[in-house]
Structure formats: structure tokens, C-alpha cells
Design an enzyme around this catalytic site. Structure first.
Site, PDB file in Angstrom:
ATOM      1  N   PRO A   2       0.835  -1.207   0.000  1.00  0.00           N
ATOM      2  CA  PRO A   2       0.000   0.000   0.000  1.00  0.00           C
ATOM      3  C   PRO A   2       0.868   1.255   0.000  1.00  0.00           C
ATOM      4  CG  PRO A   2      -0.079  -1.074   2.143  1.00  0.00           C
ATOM      5  CD  PRO A   2       0.689  -1.982   1.232  1.00  0.00           C
ATOM      6  N   GLU A   3       0.514   2.229  -0.826  1.00  0.00           N
ATOM      7  CA  GLU A   3       1.252   3.486  -0.856  1.00  0.00           C
ATOM      8  C   GLU A   3       0.438   4.529  -0.077  1.00  0.00           C
ATOM      9  OE1 GLU A   3       3.358   4.407  -4.371  1.00  0.00           O
ATOM     10  OE2 GLU A   3       2.992   2.456  -5.246  1.00  0.00           O
ATOM     11  N   LYS A  59       3.397   6.779   5.426  1.00  0.00           N
ATOM     12  CA  LYS A  59       2.581   5.574   5.345  1.00  0.00           C
ATOM     13  C   LYS A  59       2.286   4.971   6.721  1.00  0.00           C
ATOM     14  CE  LYS A  59       5.003   3.588   1.867  1.00  0.00           C
ATOM     15  NZ  LYS A  59       5.229   2.551   0.841  1.00  0.00           N
ATOM     16  N   HIS A  91      -4.405 -15.621   8.890  1.00  0.00           N
ATOM     17  CA  HIS A  91      -3.572 -14.421   8.780  1.00  0.00           C
ATOM     18  C   HIS A  91      -4.066 -13.244   9.624  1.00  0.00           C
ATOM     19  CE1 HIS A  91      -1.333 -16.509   5.731  1.00  0.00           C
ATOM     20  NE2 HIS A  91      -2.428 -16.688   5.012  1.00  0.00           N
ATOM     21  N   ARG A 109       2.003 -11.601   4.852  1.00  0.00           N
ATOM     22  CA  ARG A 109       3.470 -11.616   4.830  1.00  0.00           C
ATOM     23  C   ARG A 109       4.080 -11.402   6.206  1.00  0.00           C
ATOM     24  NH1 ARG A 109       5.275 -10.394  -0.499  1.00  0.00           N
ATOM     25  NH2 ARG A 109       7.366 -10.726   0.289  1.00  0.00           N
ATOM     26  N   ARG A 260      14.067  -1.298  -8.866  1.00  0.00           N
ATOM     27  CA  ARG A 260      12.618  -1.212  -9.071  1.00  0.00           C
ATOM     28  C   ARG A 260      12.281  -1.100 -10.563  1.00  0.00           C
ATOM     29  NH1 ARG A 260      10.090   0.409  -4.361  1.00  0.00           N
ATOM     30  NH2 ARG A 260       8.293  -0.566  -5.353  1.00  0.00           N
TER      31      ARG A 260
END
Ligand SMILES: [Zn+2]
Length: 272
Positions: A2-3, A59, A91, A109, A260
Site C-alpha cells: 500500500p502506498e 505511510k 492471517h 506476509r 525497481r
């Protein structure tokens, strides 16, 4: 990952769900997400606390409680979901139990982290927030500020714009868009940029970030603000993941900069 615009969407969604609600209990099912206090402290301190506000720096989400700040970073895959049942999934790692629902921090993750601080602490002067630069669309990230930082940096501008300690909010997708709008090659040396380039970057960064925030972020791969929100900004992308330049119709090139995946038009974006 997520940005900033997605995190802002998460913040607004969470405010609708938990603002002014009191935490009855907390269940921690994966200890390592709690960074700076013990799991027992985390649970005991949060019990009975009301969510007074939810802020954001870069963030990081900042839950303002009666007596504490809870600072949360979603990293790669962290998400918050609200449920009325107690049928926890594999999760769901941290569960905040409220009167008639529970809020689950879900993270496939397990890279997300949470820090808990007493209200007496200046959280902006402590790790992790101390190294978070001003949001790219705010006045604090001024042309003068950027000029003073950029002139000392010998790296490609793409890497500099991804460095969240200089300016927050531009992730990989957004940096490609900003550099396309500013007509700058992503491998241009940061210290070679002139004042006009920096003004163009600041202007593009503000436009891109504001637009992305308004549209609820970009949904590429896996991101969900809460159950049914998906971002719309991916429909607005000019260069990232595109094949043809919308200005000159040249083929968009894909290279790697700082590890990237980077999209740019070699005709429109000049190297400096
Ligand atoms: Zn072009």
C-alpha cells in the site's frame, strides 16, 4: 505494497468504523508485529482505551488513544478488517475487540509492525516516525526544501523520490508518473536538476498524490482498504505499466532503477 494514498483510504475507512469506540480486549496471535513493548504491556495498556483520532504521517497510521499513541505500518500486505464473528483466519494476527465487533489486523506476509507510545512522548522525534519526510503534496515539502536536499544527492532522481526520509508518499508507481509529467529521465542525477526541474517535480508530485488520494489509491496486485473498497487511480496512469507514450506515441521503455521496475518514454523524458 500500500502506498500513501491507500493508507489515507485505510485511515478514512477506519475512522468510520472505530472512532470514539472503546477497546474491550486485544488478542495477539503473532508477537513479532509488536515492536517496542512486550505483548502483555501492549494488551494491558490498550484495554479500555478509546480511539480519539486516527492520524497519518507518510505511510504510518497513528491511532490516538486516551493515554497512548499506537503507530502502525502495513508494510507489504497489512490490512484491517472488521467482523462481528470470532472465527479468526490464519492471517488475522492482532484482534482489537470492541463492544459489538472486532477489528482484525490481517497480514499474509507478517512484515507489518506496531509501536505503542505513552502520550507524553513526542512520537515525531522517535523511531520510526523521526525518519519520515513531509508528505510530497504538503507545504513543508517546498521547492526550497527539496533544492537543499537534492543538491547533496548523487543518486538517480527515481531513487531519491522513493526515499521516504526526504519526502513521503511517492511509491514506485507514483514516481514513474511524476517523472513522466516533469519530463525527466528516471536515471537523471538528482544533484544535476535545476530549479525548474524541481518546481516541475513538486507540481507533478502534488497533482499525482492529491489525485490518487481523491481516487482512493491504486489497486495493483493485492490491496483492500476494507472489504469493498478498491482504488481507481490505476485508470489514470500515464506511463506506469503502459506500452505507448500518451504524448509522442513512442514505445514506453521498462528498465530497473535502484532495483525497481521503471517505465519511461526516452523521447519525452530527458536525462540530466
Ligand atoms: Zn513520449
Amino acid at each position: 505494497m500500500p502506498e500513501l494514498p491507500e493508507v489515507e483510504t485505510v485511515r478514512n475507512s477506519l475512522k468510520e468504523i472505530i472512532l470514539n469506540k472503546r477497546i474491550k480486549d486485544v488478542v495477539v496471535r503473532y508477537d513479532k508485529i509488536i515492536e517496542n513493548v512486550s505483548v502483555d504491556d501492549f494488551i494491558n495498556k490498550l484495554k479500555g482505551q478509546k480511539i480519539v483520532d486516527i492520524k497519518r504521517k507518510g505511510k504510518y497510521l497513528i491511532f490516538v488513544l486516551n493515554d497512548y499513541y499506537l503507530v502502525s505500518h502495513l508494510r507489504m500486505e497489512g490490512k484491517f478488517f472488521d467482523y462481528t464473528d470470532f472465527d479468526y483466519g490464519k492471517h488475522d494476527h492482532i484482534i482489537f475487540i470492541f463492544d459489538d465487533f472486532n477489528l482484525r489486523y490481517n497480514d499474509t506476509r507478517k512484515f507489518g509492525r506496531m509501536d505503542l507510545f505513552d502520550k507524553s512522548v513526542d512520537i515525531y522525534k522517535c523511531k520510526p516516525l523521526v525518519s519520515v519526510g513531509p508528505d510530497a503534496n504538503c507545504d513543508e515539502a517546498s521547492v526550497e526544501y527539496l533544492e537543499s536536499k537534492f543538491k547533496k544527492i548523487n543518486k538517480p532522481i527515481k531513487e531519491t523520490l522513493l526515499d521516504q526520509s526526504i519526502m513521503s508518499g511517492l511509491g514506485n508507481i507514483y514516481v514513474d508518473e511524476v517523472l513522466f509529467m516533469a519530463h525527466l529521465h528516471p536515471e537523471s542525477k538528482t544533484c544535476n536538476l535545476d530549479l525548474d526541474d524541481i518546481k516541475n517535480i513538486k507540481e507533478a508530485a502534488t497533482i499525482v498524490l492529491n489525485k490518487a488520494i481523491t481516487m482512493g489509491g491504486t489497486t495493483i496486485k493485492s490491496f483492500a482498504a476494507s472489504h469493498n473498497h478498491t482504488g481507481l487511480f490505476q485508470n489514470e496512469l500515464l506511463v506506469h505499466t503502459k506500452e505507448t507514450c500518451p504524448i509522442c506515441k513512442s514505445k514506453i521503455e521498462k528498465i530497473r532503477v535502484g532495483g525497481r521496475g521503471t517505465y519511461f518514454c526516452s523521447n519525452c523524458q530527458k536525462i540530466k
